[in-house]
Motif scaffolding. Sequence first.
Motif, PDB file in Angstrom:
ATOM      1  N   UNK A  81      23.677  76.914  40.887  1.00 22.87           N
ATOM      2  CA  UNK A  81      24.331  76.941  42.198  1.00 22.87           C
ATOM      3  C   UNK A  81      24.493  75.522  42.740  1.00 22.87           C
ATOM      4  N   UNK A  82      23.477  74.689  42.556  1.00 26.94           N
ATOM      5  CA  UNK A  82      23.539  73.291  42.997  1.00 26.94           C
ATOM      6  C   UNK A  82      24.649  72.552  42.250  1.00 26.94           C
ATOM      7  N   UNK A  83      24.716  72.752  40.938  1.00 24.28           N
ATOM      8  CA  UNK A  83      25.759  72.105  40.138  1.00 24.28           C
ATOM      9  C   UNK A  83      27.155  72.505  40.599  1.00 24.28           C
ATOM     10  N   UNK A  84      27.338  73.778  40.872  1.00 25.40           N
ATOM     11  CA  UNK A  84      28.636  74.265  41.353  1.00 25.40           C
ATOM     12  C   UNK A  84      28.974  73.642  42.703  1.00 25.40           C
ATOM     13  N   UNK A  85      27.997  73.548  43.580  1.00 27.74           N
ATOM     14  CA  UNK A  85      28.232  72.962  44.902  1.00 27.74           C
ATOM     15  C   UNK A  85      28.600  71.480  44.782  1.00 27.74           C
ATOM     16  N   UNK A  86      27.945  70.766  43.879  1.00 25.76           N
ATOM     17  CA  UNK A  86      28.257  69.345  43.670  1.00 25.76           C
ATOM     18  C   UNK A  86      29.671  69.173  43.117  1.00 25.76           C
ATOM     19  N   UNK A  87      30.070  70.023  42.178  1.00 27.80           N
ATOM     20  CA  UNK A  87      31.431  69.952  41.642  1.00 27.80           C
ATOM     21  C   UNK A  87      32.462  70.191  42.736  1.00 27.80           C
ATOM     22  N   UNK A  88      32.201  71.178  43.568  1.00 29.47           N
ATOM     23  CA  UNK A  88      33.122  71.483  44.663  1.00 29.47           C
ATOM     24  C   UNK A  88      33.207  70.311  45.634  1.00 29.47           C
ATOM     25  N   UNK A  89      32.079  69.711  45.960  1.00 24.93           N
ATOM     26  CA  UNK A  89      32.054  68.567  46.866  1.00 24.93           C
ATOM     27  C   UNK A  89      32.853  67.399  46.293  1.00 24.93           C
ATOM     28  N   UNK A  91      35.263  67.533  44.080  1.00 28.15           N
ATOM     29  CA  UNK A  91      36.675  67.897  44.057  1.00 28.15           C
ATOM     30  C   UNK A  91      37.297  67.736  45.443  1.00 28.15           C
ATOM     31  N   UNK A  92      36.588  68.157  46.458  1.00 24.65           N
ATOM     32  CA  UNK A  92      37.101  68.019  47.828  1.00 24.65           C
ATOM     33  C   UNK A  92      37.305  66.554  48.199  1.00 24.65           C
ATOM     34  N   UNK A  97      42.401  62.418  49.951  1.00 22.08           N
ATOM     35  CA  UNK A  97      43.511  61.465  50.069  1.00 22.08           C
ATOM     36  C   UNK A  97      44.860  62.094  49.710  1.00 22.08           C
ATOM     37  N   UNK A  98      44.850  63.005  48.745  1.00 27.23           N
ATOM     38  CA  UNK A  98      46.108  63.647  48.338  1.00 27.23           C
ATOM     39  C   UNK A  98      46.649  64.582  49.412  1.00 27.23           C
ATOM     40  N   UNK A  99      45.748  65.173  50.174  1.00 30.75           N
ATOM     41  CA  UNK A  99      46.161  66.089  51.227  1.00 30.75           C
ATOM     42  C   UNK A  99      46.355  65.381  52.563  1.00 30.75           C
ATOM     43  N   UNK A 101      44.040  64.067  54.413  1.00 28.88           N
ATOM     44  CA  UNK A 101      42.949  64.343  55.347  1.00 28.88           C
ATOM     45  C   UNK A 101      42.096  63.084  55.481  1.00 28.88           C
ATOM     46  N   UNK A 102      41.616  62.853  56.706  1.00 31.22           N
ATOM     47  CA  UNK A 102      40.711  61.729  56.941  1.00 31.22           C
ATOM     48  C   UNK A 102      39.314  62.101  56.452  1.00 31.22           C
ATOM     49  N   UNK A 103      38.614  61.116  55.916  1.00 29.56           N
ATOM     50  CA  UNK A 103      37.226  61.358  55.537  1.00 29.56           C
ATOM     51  C   UNK A 103      36.407  61.442  56.796  1.00 29.56           C
ATOM     52  N   UNK A 104      35.434  62.334  56.785  1.00 27.06           N
ATOM     53  CA  UNK A 104      34.602  62.535  57.976  1.00 27.06           C
ATOM     54  C   UNK A 104      33.259  61.916  57.797  1.00 27.06           C
TER      55      UNK A 104
END
Length: 104
Positions: A81-89, A91-92, A97-99, A101-104
């Motif tokens: 679950x941690x690995x999946x969350x890190x991959x998602x983070x 990717x986001x 930059x492509x979308x 969106x400003x970094x928060x």
Amino acid sequence: MGTEMEDEIKRWTARRKSALVMEVLQGKRTLAEASRSYDLPPSEIETWIDEAKRGMENALRTNPLDIREHYEKQIKQLQEAYGEAMLELRARKKLQPLLGEDEK
């Protein structure tokens, strides 16, 4: 539990915990009564009850899991679950930059 447990308890052994849990589960004593009698927080007794239920479920399985095996299985699931969350983070962060969106 009777008089044996009515005396001041300095150490809660597994045997004492299981006796108290059984009294609560069998309705011989309420959680509140047990908490007051032994000066224990209700949350601690509830934790013992939850652990007992998990242990009972494992004991009644056709092929009970070894405790170590059980915890290793849980650790593996959490690591996945941690690995999946890190991959998602990651990717986001790459997509921001492509979308536009400003970094928060």
